[in-house]
Design an enzyme around this catalytic site. Structure first.
Site, short mmCIF file in Angstrom:
data_model
loop_
_atom_site.label_atom_id
_atom_site.label_comp_id
_atom_site.label_asym_id
_atom_site.label_seq_id
_atom_site.Cartn_x
_atom_site.Cartn_y
_atom_site.Cartn_z
N LYS A 1 0.82 -1.20 0.00
CA LYS A 1 0.00 0.00 0.00
C LYS A 1 0.87 1.27 0.00
O LYS A 1 2.09 1.19 0.15
CB LYS A 1 -0.92 -0.02 1.23
CG LYS A 1 -1.89 -1.20 1.24
CD LYS A 1 -2.72 -1.19 2.52
CE LYS A 1 -3.65 -2.39 2.60
NZ LYS A 1 -4.43 -2.40 3.86
N TYR B 1 -12.05 -3.23 -3.08
CA TYR B 1 -12.55 -3.24 -1.70
C TYR B 1 -14.08 -3.31 -1.63
O TYR B 1 -14.68 -2.90 -0.63
CB TYR B 1 -12.06 -1.99 -0.96
CG TYR B 1 -10.59 -2.02 -0.63
CD1 TYR B 1 -10.08 -2.94 0.28
CD2 TYR B 1 -9.71 -1.11 -1.21
CE1 TYR B 1 -8.73 -2.97 0.59
CE2 TYR B 1 -8.35 -1.13 -0.89
CZ TYR B 1 -7.86 -2.06 0.01
OH TYR B 1 -6.52 -2.09 0.31
N ASN C 1 -1.42 -0.29 7.61
CA ASN C 1 -0.85 -1.62 7.85
C ASN C 1 -0.06 -2.18 6.68
O ASN C 1 0.15 -3.39 6.56
CB ASN C 1 -1.93 -2.60 8.31
CG ASN C 1 -3.01 -2.82 7.26
OD1 ASN C 1 -2.92 -2.32 6.14
ND2 ASN C 1 -4.04 -3.57 7.63
N HIS D 1 -1.54 -5.67 1.56
CA HIS D 1 -2.75 -6.50 1.40
C HIS D 1 -2.33 -7.82 0.78
O HIS D 1 -1.45 -7.87 -0.08
CB HIS D 1 -3.76 -5.80 0.49
CG HIS D 1 -4.83 -6.72 -0.01
ND1 HIS D 1 -5.99 -6.95 0.69
CD2 HIS D 1 -4.90 -7.49 -1.13
CE1 HIS D 1 -6.75 -7.81 0.01
NE2 HIS D 1 -6.10 -8.16 -1.09
N GLU E 1 -8.97 -10.93 -7.49
CA GLU E 1 -8.03 -9.82 -7.39
C GLU E 1 -6.95 -9.86 -8.47
O GLU E 1 -6.60 -8.83 -9.05
CB GLU E 1 -7.41 -9.81 -6.00
CG GLU E 1 -8.42 -9.44 -4.92
CD GLU E 1 -7.95 -9.72 -3.51
OE1 GLU E 1 -8.69 -9.40 -2.57
OE2 GLU E 1 -6.83 -10.25 -3.34
#
Length: 223
Positions: free
Chosen positions: A80, A120, A184, A187, A198
């Site tokens: 990310k 998402y 965080n 992913h 995905e």
């Protein structure tokens, strides 16, 4: 043609079932005849076959995510914006390489809002959804990757660590480098179905490399 003939078979079975049940006396209605049971069973089985035929994920165990449970299994992993901004890309890639997994696709891009929303979509009802989409599309790029190898989906999640870094195992990416759940770092696909979705969302199949690293048999063999 198959679906048309199947629908006709279902209609025939349904009519036979209805006739069989309609001839049963009221006091015996709780005990349908054998013929009615066979007709109903055929109708149910035929409908199940038709539904499976419409879903390649159910009909075939091999998708763009490879074949589940084999050395061809693939997972989607995305570093990310916070991971990129903190210059942790090389360290994260090394985690997967050192474990023995194969990198079959990688690219850096700033996702469009449409891509982020689709990725998402399962979180669309959550209160943090809009903020998450805004963050992922903020301008700092993400690094999208596809990793391949035996049990890479499950083991990839272990390498990444729990969603909340406060609960992540020491030594995992999040356990070592992250503090806040909102930042965080990374992913990773959580199931074969999500990996299929995905990978197909972020990559064209032509972008996925097919090669064998020199140490591949020493890492993946079962003897």
């Amino acid at each position: 043609m198959f679906s048309n003939s199947l629908r006709q078979g279902l209609r025939t079975a349904s009519r036979q079932s209805a006739r069989a049940f309609s001839t049963i006396p009221a006091r015996a209605a709780a005990r349908p005849s054998l013929g009615a049971g066979v007709a109903m069973g055929a109708a149910v089985a035929g409908y199940a076959m038709y539904e499976v035929s419409k879903s390649p994920l159910l009909l075939e165990s091999k998708t763009i995510a490879g074949e589940k449970g084999t050395a061809s299994e693939r997972s989607f992993v995305m570093i990310k914006p916070d991971g990129v901004s903190r210059q942790l890309v090389g360290k994260i890639v090394s985690r997967f390489e050192e474990r023995g997994y194969k990198l079959v696709a990688i690219k850096s891009l700033t996702p469009s809002p449409a891509l982020a929303k689709e990725h998402y979509s399962d979180l669309s009802a959550r209160p943090f959804y809009n903020g998450l989409v805004k963050y992922i599309t903020s301008g700092t790029p993400v690094v999208a990757m596809v990793w391949e190898g035996k049990d890479v989906i499950k083991q990839g999640r272990r390498i990444v660590g729990a969603t909340n870094p406060q609960e992540a195992d020491p030594g995992s990416v999040r356990g070592q480098y992250a503090v806040s759940v909102g930042r965080n770092l990374i992913h990773a696909s959580d199931a074969f179905e999500s990996a299929t979705k995905e990978i197909g969302l972020w990559f064209d199949e032509a972008e996925l490399s097919d090669y064998e690293p020199i140490a591949w048999p020493w890492v993946m063999a079962d003897n």
